[in-house]
Design a protein around this motif. Structure first.
Motif: not given
Length: 139
Positions: A10-31
Motif C-alpha cells: 500500500a505504501e509503495l502504491l500510495a493507496v490504502s491497505p484496504e485497496t491493496v486487499r481488494r486488488w489482491a482479492d480481485g486477482g490483480h496482484l499475486a498473493m
C-alpha cells in the motif's frame, strides 16, 4: 523472490491497505500466505502492477510534444524563485517534488508561475539507485 506485506504494498502504491486487499482479492496482484499466516504480495506481481498502474499517470496535460525524454513528470508549479539570470522552479507531481534551475528568460518565455501546469522532463547519464539495507537479497 521478494514479497511484501499488504501495508508495504500500500505504501509503495500510495493507496490504502484496504485497496491493496481488494486488488489482491480481485486477482490483480499475486498473493500468498506467509509462514505466520499473513497475506504477502509477490514482488514481481507488485512491480508489474505498479508499472501498469503508472502508465498514463504523468501525461502531459496538453497532449504533449514528441520527445526522446521518457521520464516526464506532469504537475503543478509550487514555487518560483528568480534573480537577474537564473530561476529555481519547483513542481509537485503526485508524491514527487522536482526542483530545477533554469534561466530567468526560460521562466518568462514559458509563463511559469505558481499554480501553472508544467511538465518536468529528466534525462541524465548519472542516476543513483538506493536499496534499503534491511531487505533480504535473493541469489
Amino acid at each position: 523472490m521478494p514479497s511484501y506485506s499488504i501495508g508495504q504494498a500500500a505504501e509503495l502504491l500510495a493507496v490504502s491497505p484496504e485497496t491493496v486487499r481488494r486488488w489482491a482479492d480481485g486477482g490483480h496482484l499475486a498473493m500468498a500466505r506467509g509462514s505466520s499466516g499473513n497475506r504477502l504480495i509477490d514482488g514481481v506481481s507488485l512491480a508489474g502492477f505498479a508499472t501498469e498502474r503508472a502508465a498514463g499517470l504523468h501525461t502531459v496535460p496538453d497532449g504533449g510534444a514528441l520527445t526522446s525524454v521518457r521520464n516526464a513528470f506532469a504537475g503543478i508549479v509550487t514555487a518560483v524563485t528568480m534573480d537577474d539570470i537564473v530561476a529555481q522552479v519547483e513542481i509537485q507531481s503526485g508524491p514527487h517534488r522536482l526542483v530545477s534551475l533554469i534561466s530567468r528568460e526560460s521562466v518568462e518565455e514559458l509563463g511559469l508561475e505558481v499554480g501553472v501546469l508544467a511538465t518536468a522532463r529528466v534525462k541524465s547519464t548519472n542516476v543513483h539507485i538506493d536499496r534499503p539495507g534491511n531487505q533480504p537479497r535473493e541469489r
